[in-house]
Scaffold this motif. Structure first.
Motif, PDB file in Angstrom:
ATOM      1  N   GLU A 336       0.833  -1.208   0.000  1.00 33.04           N
ATOM      2  CA  GLU A 336       0.000   0.000   0.000  1.00 33.04           C
ATOM      3  C   GLU A 336       0.866   1.256   0.000  1.00 33.04           C
ATOM      4  N   GLN A 337       1.983   1.212   0.742  1.00 35.14           N
ATOM      5  CA  GLN A 337       2.904   2.343   0.761  1.00 35.14           C
ATOM      6  C   GLN A 337       3.509   2.582  -0.624  1.00 35.14           C
ATOM      7  N   LEU A 338       3.845   1.514  -1.325  1.00 40.67           N
ATOM      8  CA  LEU A 338       4.437   1.642  -2.658  1.00 40.67           C
ATOM      9  C   LEU A 338       3.505   2.364  -3.622  1.00 40.67           C
ATOM     10  N   LYS A 339       2.200   2.173  -3.446  1.00 38.51           N
ATOM     11  CA  LYS A 339       1.222   2.824  -4.321  1.00 38.51           C
ATOM     12  C   LYS A 339       1.235   4.340  -4.168  1.00 38.51           C
ATOM     13  N   LEU A 340       1.748   4.820  -3.048  1.00 40.40           N
ATOM     14  CA  LEU A 340       1.786   6.264  -2.793  1.00 40.40           C
ATOM     15  C   LEU A 340       3.067   6.917  -3.311  1.00 40.40           C
ATOM     16  N   MET A 341       3.991   6.117  -3.799  1.00 39.72           N
ATOM     17  CA  MET A 341       5.301   6.632  -4.158  1.00 39.72           C
ATOM     18  C   MET A 341       5.462   6.791  -5.670  1.00 39.72           C
ATOM     19  N   GLU A 342       6.371   7.686  -6.058  1.00 35.99           N
ATOM     20  CA  GLU A 342       6.663   7.915  -7.466  1.00 35.99           C
ATOM     21  C   GLU A 342       8.059   7.386  -7.794  1.00 35.99           C
ATOM     22  N   PHE A 343       8.151   6.567  -8.821  1.00 37.78           N
ATOM     23  CA  PHE A 343       9.431   6.027  -9.279  1.00 37.78           C
ATOM     24  C   PHE A 343       9.209   5.466 -10.680  1.00 37.78           C
ATOM     25  N   ASP A 344      10.290   5.199 -11.379  1.00 36.62           N
ATOM     26  CA  ASP A 344      10.177   4.609 -12.710  1.00 36.62           C
ATOM     27  C   ASP A 344      10.063   3.090 -12.618  1.00 36.62           C
ATOM     28  N   GLN A 345      11.145   2.422 -12.302  1.00 33.61           N
ATOM     29  CA  GLN A 345      11.151   0.962 -12.192  1.00 33.61           C
ATOM     30  C   GLN A 345      11.289   0.557 -10.729  1.00 33.61           C
ATOM     31  N   LEU A 346      10.569  -0.482 -10.350  1.00 36.25           N
ATOM     32  CA  LEU A 346      10.648  -1.018  -8.990  1.00 36.25           C
ATOM     33  C   LEU A 346      11.434  -2.324  -8.999  1.00 36.25           C
ATOM     34  N   PHE A 347      12.490  -2.350  -8.191  1.00 37.22           N
ATOM     35  CA  PHE A 347      13.258  -3.573  -7.982  1.00 37.22           C
ATOM     36  C   PHE A 347      12.984  -4.058  -6.557  1.00 37.22           C
ATOM     37  N   ILE A 348      12.645  -5.331  -6.410  1.00 35.97           N
ATOM     38  CA  ILE A 348      12.408  -5.888  -5.077  1.00 35.97           C
ATOM     39  C   ILE A 348      13.386  -7.031  -4.825  1.00 35.97           C
ATOM     40  N   ILE A 349      14.192  -6.857  -3.791  1.00 34.77           N
ATOM     41  CA  ILE A 349      15.090  -7.914  -3.317  1.00 34.77           C
ATOM     42  C   ILE A 349      14.390  -8.571  -2.134  1.00 34.77           C
TER      43      ILE A 349
END
Length: 443
Positions: A336-349
């Motif tokens: 839910e927090q990620l939905k509020l953020m602005e970025f181009d590509q998301l990398f998840i480790i």
């Protein structure tokens, strides 16, 4: 035998005792007999009833413990904090006013128990917990904030009689020990509620409400649900601090904006709970409620308590965030927090432990991320290739890396300045990330 150095102490603890955070269920002991014997051996330092605030719950224990400690510190008190597990240094579990127990004191405390360890055969958690109680007594802290390890009723920390019992929330985690329904889990957590000691519950949920009410009534404990006392709303992030609007629901009707370096929208519940703790401490005539100190606490939480690993930003270009969420409720808040953020590509480790069922977690992870599956440097870790194949079967492709550092190195090579790298899945993954970045700082 006498232990002389910190390295000897760590070798002894890790090699001689059952260690849950490394071994998992085989190291779990569901009783308080061992800790009682350990305490008696050193004169029962846990018996000071005016010092302890006890915190249990599924998520948010660490944030709540550190907020409470910081507030007491801002009021001029010497405050011990006991938490678990640790990220990179075993001494993180025992702190006073944000300062880790010294290596010398750690060794000295451990030596006090050596004569009885073979007889009692405690777990790693039990002996560290006993050392914390001993250390806080010898250092004459004014208050000690004590976080449970897993449950409550049979947790080693549950030998104390606190001035206040706090339960953050209830969600599914460690079902093999605590039960497979929210009611059963709540029943275990409610075990920290003591006779005539006020208790605060962080979330009011239909499935668990009656459990807490009935337990509080049986113990003649005054019960508070934090949402009935305070409301906290997420406003946004200004690039440095996160803003929340807080509103009291008592006669004072306090309403104000606060800023904090405790990040993540999910902190709204933790802040509501912390404010309720401050409110109840005032009602108990222990610490007078002070809004200015509330604000300074929230503004300087990481500096005051050395709080790490929760939505911790360690780089801006690309943005790299460390987050210790590891169960369904925690990962849901992260998405839910990620939905509020602005970025181009998301990398998840991402990495986890072998004894955790991740099927439900995989259902809520974002599908549009570039995944790097990895493994923490502990025996209990889930193999990165098993994780990769399990995720692929659930429709989430990705690469696998045998070490967290390798995954970070690869992500940094691929990411642009406007991308986001999220390192998540467990405290152990975050701990490995912190250690790697300490040894390999980003330029």
């Amino acid at each position: 035998m006498k232990i002389k150095t910190m390295q000897e102490a760590e070798n002894y603890l890790y090699n001689s005792l059952p260690v849950f955070h490394r071994q998992g269920p085989a190291a779990y002991k569901a009783d308080i007999g061992n800790i009682s014997s350990l305490m008696q051996h050193v004169g029962n330092p846990h018996m000071d009833r005016d010092k302890f605030i006890h915190i249990a719950g599924t998520n948010g224990k660490g944030s709540t413990a550190h907020l409470t400690s910081a507030y007491l510190q801002e009021n001029g008190y010497k405050v011990g904090v006991y938490t678990s597990p640790h990220y990179t240094d075993i001494r993180e579990r025992i702190k006073i006013n944000g300062v880790l127990i010294s290596e010398e004191d750690f060794v000295a405390c451990l030596n006090r128990f050596l004569d009885i360890i073979e007889e009692v055969q405690p777990s790693f958690f039990e002996i560290i917990c006993a050392m914390a109680f001993l250390y806080f007594k010898e250092q004459n802290v004014d208050y000690a904030v004590i976080e449970t390890g897993m449950g409550g009723r049979l947790d080693s920390t549950n030998i104390i009689t606190p001035i206040l019992s706090v339960i953050t929330n209830i969600s599914f985690d460690h079902q093999q020990f605590l039960g497979n329904t929210l009611k059963k889990i709540a029943g275990e957590k409610a075990g920290i509620i003591k006779d005539s000691v006020p208790c605060i519950i962080g979330e009011k949920v239909d499935e668990t409400y009656d459990v807490f009410i009935e337990k509080a009534l049986s113990m003649k404990s005054t019960i508070y649900f934090s949402e009935d006392v305070w409301q906290c709303n997420y406003i946004g992030f200004d690039g440095e601090l996160t803003k929340f609007q807080i509103n009291s629901k008592d006669a004072r009707q306090t309403s104000t904006m606060i800023k904090t370096n405790l990040h993540g929208r999910y902190q709204t519940k933790n802040i509501e709970l912390f404010l309720t703790i401050a409110y109840v401490l005032d009602r108990l005539s222990i610490v007078e409620f002070n809004l200015n100190l509330i604000k300074s606490t929230l503004l300087d939480i990481t500096k005051l308590t050395n709080f790490i690993g929760r939505w911790q930003t360690i780089s801006e270009k690309p943005k790299i965030i460390l987050e210790s969420a590891h169960n369904i409720a925690g990962i849901t808040e992260v998405t839910e927090q990620l939905k509020l953020m602005e970025f181009d590509q998301l990398f998840i480790i991402y990495g986890t432990v072998a004894d955790k069922d991740i099927s439900e977690i995989l259902k809520i992870l974002p599908l549009d991320a570039h995944y790097m599956w990895t493994k923490a440097n502990i025996p209990r870790a889930m193999d990165e290739n098993i994780l990769k194949n399990t995720a692929f079967a659930s429709g989430i492709p990705g690469e696998s890396f045998s070490k967290v550092g390798n995954a970070i190195e690869n992500a940094v090579k691929l990411a642009s300045d406007k991308d986001l790298i999220l390192i998540v899945g467990s405290i152990f993954i975050v701990g490995d990330a912190l250690q790697y970045l300490k040894n390999n700082p980003l330029s």
